[in-house]
Scaffold this motif. Structure first.
Motif, PDB file in Angstrom:
ATOM      1  N   GLY A   1       0.800  -1.225   0.000  1.00  0.00           N
ATOM      2  CA  GLY A   1       0.000   0.000   0.000  1.00  0.00           C
ATOM      3  C   GLY A   1       0.831   1.272   0.000  1.00  0.00           C
ATOM      4  N   PHE A   2       2.148   1.146   0.165  1.00  0.00           N
ATOM      5  CA  PHE A   2       3.005   2.334   0.170  1.00  0.00           C
ATOM      6  C   PHE A   2       3.238   2.821  -1.257  1.00  0.00           C
ATOM      7  CE2 PHE A   2       3.849   0.792   4.397  1.00  0.00           C
ATOM      8  CZ  PHE A   2       3.954   1.969   5.127  1.00  0.00           C
ATOM      9  N   ARG A   3       3.075   4.121  -1.446  1.00  0.00           N
ATOM     10  CA  ARG A   3       3.240   4.732  -2.766  1.00  0.00           C
ATOM     11  C   ARG A   3       4.427   5.694  -2.733  1.00  0.00           C
ATOM     12  NH1 ARG A   3       1.116   0.880  -3.930  1.00  0.00           N
ATOM     13  NH2 ARG A   3      -1.072   0.572  -4.294  1.00  0.00           N
ATOM     14  N   PHE A   4       5.133   5.782  -3.860  1.00  0.00           N
ATOM     15  CA  PHE A   4       6.316   6.608  -4.014  1.00  0.00           C
ATOM     16  C   PHE A   4       6.147   7.514  -5.219  1.00  0.00           C
ATOM     17  CE2 PHE A   4       7.406   2.839  -1.760  1.00  0.00           C
ATOM     18  CZ  PHE A   4       8.468   3.151  -0.918  1.00  0.00           C
ATOM     19  N   LYS A   5       6.933   8.571  -5.275  1.00  0.00           N
ATOM     20  CA  LYS A   5       6.898   9.465  -6.443  1.00  0.00           C
ATOM     21  C   LYS A   5       7.381   8.743  -7.693  1.00  0.00           C
ATOM     22  CE  LYS A   5       7.527  13.874  -4.106  1.00  0.00           C
ATOM     23  NZ  LYS A   5       8.429  15.015  -3.884  1.00  0.00           N
ATOM     24  N   ILE A   6       8.326   7.817  -7.511  1.00  0.00           N
ATOM     25  CA  ILE A   6       8.929   7.105  -8.649  1.00  0.00           C
ATOM     26  C   ILE A   6       8.519   5.628  -8.574  1.00  0.00           C
ATOM     27  CG2 ILE A   6      11.118   6.433  -9.726  1.00  0.00           C
ATOM     28  CD1 ILE A   6      12.283   9.011  -8.401  1.00  0.00           C
ATOM     29  N   ALA A   7       7.890   5.145  -9.629  1.00  0.00           N
ATOM     30  CA  ALA A   7       7.385   3.766  -9.659  1.00  0.00           C
ATOM     31  C   ALA A   7       8.491   2.734  -9.436  1.00  0.00           C
ATOM     32  CB  ALA A   7       6.663   3.499 -10.977  1.00  0.00           C
ATOM     33  N   LEU A   8       9.661   2.978  -9.975  1.00  0.00           N
ATOM     34  CA  LEU A   8      10.762   2.039  -9.820  1.00  0.00           C
ATOM     35  C   LEU A   8      11.175   1.915  -8.344  1.00  0.00           C
ATOM     36  CD1 LEU A   8      12.705   0.115 -11.229  1.00  0.00           C
ATOM     37  CD2 LEU A   8      14.267   2.046 -11.563  1.00  0.00           C
ATOM     38  N   MET A   9      11.107   3.018  -7.630  1.00  0.00           N
ATOM     39  CA  MET A   9      11.436   3.004  -6.202  1.00  0.00           C
ATOM     40  C   MET A   9      10.435   2.124  -5.443  1.00  0.00           C
ATOM     41  SD  MET A   9      12.264   6.337  -3.874  1.00  0.00           S
ATOM     42  CE  MET A   9      13.480   7.027  -4.975  1.00  0.00           C
ATOM     43  N   GLU A  10       9.179   2.229  -5.815  1.00  0.00           N
ATOM     44  CA  GLU A  10       8.126   1.401  -5.208  1.00  0.00           C
ATOM     45  C   GLU A  10       8.382  -0.079  -5.477  1.00  0.00           C
ATOM     46  OE1 GLU A  10       3.347   1.035  -5.836  1.00  0.00           O
ATOM     47  OE2 GLU A  10       4.195   3.062  -5.696  1.00  0.00           O
ATOM     48  N   GLU A  11       8.783  -0.382  -6.689  1.00  0.00           N
ATOM     49  CA  GLU A  11       9.086  -1.762  -7.060  1.00  0.00           C
ATOM     50  C   GLU A  11      10.269  -2.304  -6.241  1.00  0.00           C
ATOM     51  OE1 GLU A  11      10.762  -4.059 -10.995  1.00  0.00           O
ATOM     52  OE2 GLU A  11       9.322  -2.419 -11.324  1.00  0.00           O
ATOM     53  N   HIS A  12      11.331  -1.508  -6.129  1.00  0.00           N
ATOM     54  CA  HIS A  12      12.498  -1.926  -5.328  1.00  0.00           C
ATOM     55  C   HIS A  12      12.121  -2.099  -3.860  1.00  0.00           C
ATOM     56  CE1 HIS A  12      15.345  -1.801  -8.526  1.00  0.00           C
ATOM     57  NE2 HIS A  12      15.201  -0.505  -8.753  1.00  0.00           N
ATOM     58  N   PHE A  13      11.301  -1.186  -3.342  1.00  0.00           N
ATOM     59  CA  PHE A  13      10.841  -1.261  -1.951  1.00  0.00           C
ATOM     60  C   PHE A  13      10.152  -2.594  -1.681  1.00  0.00           C
ATOM     61  CE2 PHE A  13       7.179  -0.702   0.922  1.00  0.00           C
ATOM     62  CZ  PHE A  13       7.815  -0.317   2.096  1.00  0.00           C
ATOM     63  N   ASN A  14       9.224  -2.969  -2.556  1.00  0.00           N
ATOM     64  CA  ASN A  14       8.443  -4.201  -2.364  1.00  0.00           C
ATOM     65  C   ASN A  14       9.243  -5.472  -2.638  1.00  0.00           C
ATOM     66  OD1 ASN A  14       5.705  -3.432  -1.520  1.00  0.00           O
ATOM     67  ND2 ASN A  14       5.715  -2.291  -3.433  1.00  0.00           N
ATOM     68  N   GLU A  15      10.076  -5.450  -3.665  1.00  0.00           N
ATOM     69  CA  GLU A  15      10.795  -6.670  -4.051  1.00  0.00           C
ATOM     70  C   GLU A  15      12.119  -6.864  -3.311  1.00  0.00           C
ATOM     71  OE1 GLU A  15      11.106  -6.786  -8.320  1.00  0.00           O
ATOM     72  OE2 GLU A  15       8.938  -6.669  -8.567  1.00  0.00           O
ATOM     73  N   ASN A  16      12.923  -5.818  -3.214  1.00  0.00           N
ATOM     74  CA  ASN A  16      14.278  -5.959  -2.683  1.00  0.00           C
ATOM     75  C   ASN A  16      14.413  -5.689  -1.189  1.00  0.00           C
ATOM     76  OD1 ASN A  16      14.907  -6.376  -5.365  1.00  0.00           O
ATOM     77  ND2 ASN A  16      15.604  -4.296  -5.694  1.00  0.00           N
ATOM     78  N   TYR A  17      13.725  -4.674  -0.696  1.00  0.00           N
ATOM     79  CA  TYR A  17      13.913  -4.273   0.700  1.00  0.00           C
ATOM     80  C   TYR A  17      12.926  -4.966   1.639  1.00  0.00           C
ATOM     81  CZ  TYR A  17      16.596  -0.581  -1.541  1.00  0.00           C
ATOM     82  OH  TYR A  17      17.492   0.097  -2.311  1.00  0.00           O
ATOM     83  N   MET A  18      11.647  -4.764   1.397  1.00  0.00           N
ATOM     84  CA  MET A  18      10.618  -5.267   2.317  1.00  0.00           C
ATOM     85  C   MET A  18      10.188  -6.696   2.017  1.00  0.00           C
ATOM     86  SD  MET A  18      10.607  -2.804   4.293  1.00  0.00           S
ATOM     87  CE  MET A  18       9.498  -3.587   5.414  1.00  0.00           C
ATOM     88  N   GLU A  19      10.517  -7.194   0.836  1.00  0.00           N
ATOM     89  CA  GLU A  19      10.098  -8.536   0.436  1.00  0.00           C
ATOM     90  C   GLU A  19       8.606  -8.720   0.732  1.00  0.00           C
ATOM     91  OE1 GLU A  19      13.518 -11.562   1.213  1.00  0.00           O
ATOM     92  OE2 GLU A  19      13.549 -10.108   2.889  1.00  0.00           O
ATOM     93  N   SER A  20       7.801  -7.820   0.175  1.00  0.00           N
ATOM     94  CA  SER A  20       6.376  -7.728   0.487  1.00  0.00           C
ATOM     95  C   SER A  20       5.577  -8.995   0.196  1.00  0.00           C
ATOM     96  CB  SER A  20       5.756  -6.542  -0.253  1.00  0.00           C
ATOM     97  OG  SER A  20       6.362  -5.351   0.184  1.00  0.00           O
ATOM     98  N   SER A  21       6.023  -9.810  -0.724  1.00  0.00           N
ATOM     99  CA  SER A  21       5.319 -11.073  -0.973  1.00  0.00           C
ATOM    100  C   SER A  21       5.516 -12.040   0.192  1.00  0.00           C
ATOM    101  CB  SER A  21       5.817 -11.720  -2.264  1.00  0.00           C
ATOM    102  OG  SER A  21       5.487 -10.906  -3.356  1.00  0.00           O
ATOM    103  N   LYS A  22       6.683 -11.998   0.797  1.00  0.00           N
ATOM    104  CA  LYS A  22       7.000 -12.869   1.927  1.00  0.00           C
ATOM    105  C   LYS A  22       6.502 -12.276   3.249  1.00  0.00           C
ATOM    106  CE  LYS A  22      11.004 -15.310   3.854  1.00  0.00           C
ATOM    107  NZ  LYS A  22      12.464 -15.483   3.748  1.00  0.00           N
TER     108      LYS A  22
END
Length: 179
Positions: free
Chosen positions: A67-88
């Motif tokens: 649910g977190f939104r960023f100004k830059i879509a790529l940053m949002e993608e990195h946040f969910n996939e690389n940092y927070m591992e939102s699927s896990k």
């Protein structure tokens, strides 16, 4: 017969202690992990659920990581996939208590309370103690708090390629209007 059933139900309900709860599903959590001289690293979630038990000051909040939104879509993608591992680790939760909370003493003037609880994030948990600024707005209750979180406490890995561009201590800002 219906009248008797209704009367029995109303009578039984009058003996059950009522816990007053205030809730929102549109609370806001903003985090900032920006470093001076680099691009802003800031995300905002405006669909956070928060519940306050006004009889004892217990409070709980739930934020879905996607649910977190960023100004830059790529940053949002990195946040969910690389940092927070939102699927896990799809959510962050906080469960705690506002010390010395007394709803009858709340007014339109902000009062400061100590908020203690446990933040669960990225599969880890940490005790948090912070100041909550609380006031009444009509029949609603506004709760605001800001506190720092060390990414290392939650084993969030920042890739070395961007380690100088992302803060290791993140500021978390919460704002809830409970109805």
């Amino acid at each position: 017969m219906k009248k008797i059933s209704l009367l029995i139900l109303v009578t039984l309900c009058s003996f059950v202690p009522i816990q007053e709860k205030k809730i929102t599903k549109t609370g806001t959590i903003t985090f900032e992990a920006s470093v001076p001289s680099f691009e802003e690293v800031k995300g905002k979630n405006t669909a956070v659920t928060c519940i306050l038990n006004t009889s004892n000051g217990e409070i709980a909040a739930l934020a879905l990581m996607k649910g977190f939104r960023f100004k830059i879509a790529l940053m949002e993608e990195h946040f969910n996939e690389n940092y927070m591992e939102s699927s896990k680790y799809p959510k962050a939760t906080f469960k705690g208590k506002i010390e010395n909370f007394d709803i009858s003493k709340l007014t339109a003037t902000t009062k400061e309370f100590t908020l203690k609880g446990k933040l669960e994030l990225h599969g880890k948990s940490k005790d948090i103690t912070t100041v909550a600024k609380i006031k009444k707005i009509g029949t609603d209750i506004e709760v605001k708090t800001t506190f720092p979180v060390n990414v290392s406490d939650f084993e969030i890995e920042i890739p070395s390629v961007v380690s100088k561009k992302v803060a290791k201590k993140v500021s978390i800002d919460c704002n809830f209007l409970l109805k």
